[in-house]
Enzyme design. Structure first.
Site, PDB file in Angstrom:
ATOM      1  N   ASP A  30     -69.374   3.826  -2.231  1.00 27.46           N
ATOM      2  CA  ASP A  30     -68.154   2.468  -2.494  1.00 27.46           C
ATOM      3  C   ASP A  30     -68.585   1.644  -0.949  1.00 27.46           C
ATOM      4  OD1 ASP A  30     -66.782   0.263  -3.497  1.00 27.46           O
ATOM      5  OD2 ASP A  30     -65.052   2.347  -4.220  1.00 27.46           O
ATOM      6  N   GLU A  62     -72.372  13.429  -2.109  1.00 27.13           N
ATOM      7  CA  GLU A  62     -71.199  12.599  -3.046  1.00 27.13           C
ATOM      8  C   GLU A  62     -70.984  11.753  -4.153  1.00 27.13           C
ATOM      9  OE1 GLU A  62     -68.328  11.542  -1.887  1.00 27.13           O
ATOM     10  OE2 GLU A  62     -68.170  10.567  -0.140  1.00 27.13           O
ATOM     11  N   ASP A  63     -70.129  11.562  -4.840  1.00 22.20           N
ATOM     12  CA  ASP A  63     -70.029  11.494  -6.191  1.00 22.20           C
ATOM     13  C   ASP A  63     -70.903  10.030  -6.443  1.00 22.20           C
ATOM     14  OD1 ASP A  63     -67.851  10.820  -4.862  1.00 22.20           O
ATOM     15  OD2 ASP A  63     -66.509  10.593  -6.462  1.00 22.20           O
ATOM     16  N   PHE A  80     -63.997  -0.099 -11.120  1.00 29.08           N
ATOM     17  CA  PHE A  80     -63.544   1.167 -10.657  1.00 29.08           C
ATOM     18  C   PHE A  80     -63.531   2.111 -11.342  1.00 29.08           C
ATOM     19  CE2 PHE A  80     -60.015   4.310  -9.669  1.00 29.08           C
ATOM     20  CZ  PHE A  80     -60.018   4.849  -9.220  1.00 29.08           C
ATOM     21  N   ARG A 119     -61.349  12.895 -14.347  1.00 28.67           N
ATOM     22  CA  ARG A 119     -61.962  13.801 -13.770  1.00 28.67           C
ATOM     23  C   ARG A 119     -63.045  14.314 -15.292  1.00 28.67           C
ATOM     24  NH1 ARG A 119     -62.077  14.148  -8.149  1.00 28.67           N
ATOM     25  NH2 ARG A 119     -59.285  13.544  -6.902  1.00 28.67           N
TER      26      ARG A 119
END
Length: 178
Positions: free
Chosen positions: A102, A98-99, A152, A165
């Site tokens: 959250d 996963e990046d 964010f 990205r």
């Protein structure tokens, strides 16, 4: 964007360290005949995964997962999930890439779906952890960097409405200006 949180160099060092940890952990568990199955979660984890895979020293197979909940905004919505067939994953050592973790909702649903595939083992590796927003208890086997507070972030594969990205670093963006 407000500021760079993690530079390209900091990320590269962290990816190198994660690759070493993963390789050490899985070396006695996998082989050419039974490689580690990496499950990058698209789209956000594609850059992280590509960099990580090139530094691993254990045999791997890559199967992509697609999970989408943000669409074009900054607030998570209903999850759409596309997971490879169970027969390809049964009895395998699986590592979700996963990046960012959250709220934990997305990876919780991925875990539930993958457990039904009856893997030999199932672990999570995330480049970034943002514990301030966690609502689902998640245990990360391999974790890179921590995002403090409720920021964010974009860059290094992560986006806002499919933008940013391509940035080689992780930055914080003021979503009020979007």
């Amino acid at each position: 964007m407000n500021k760079v949180l993690y530079s390209e160099e900091e990320i590269a060092l962290q990816v190198q360290q994660l690759a070493a940890q993963i390789s050490d952990y899985y070396a006695p568990r996998v082989s050419i005949a039974e490689p580690l199955v990496l499950l990058p979660v698209l789209k956000g984890a594609f850059i992280f995964s590509a960099d990580l895979v090139r530094q691993l020293t254990v045999p791997v197979r890559v199967e992509f997962l697609r999970a989408s909940s943000y669409r074009s905004g900054t607030v998570s919505g209903a999850l759409e999930l596309d997971i490879p067939g169970a027969s390809a994953l049964r009895g395998q050592h699986l590592l979700i890439l996963e990046d960012i973790i959250d709220t934990g909702k997305t990876v919780s649903q991925i875990l539930m779906a993958l457990r039904a595939c009856e893997p030999a083992s199932l672990q999570i590796c995330a480049l970034l952890d943002k514990p301030a927003r966690r609502v689902s208890a998640i245990e990360l086997a391999f974790c890179g960097l921590t995002i403090a507070g409720d920021r964010f972030v974009i860059g290094y594969g992560m986006d806002l409405a499919e933008r940013y990205r391509e940035l080689p670093y992780v930055g914080e963006i003021d979503t009020c200006t979007f």
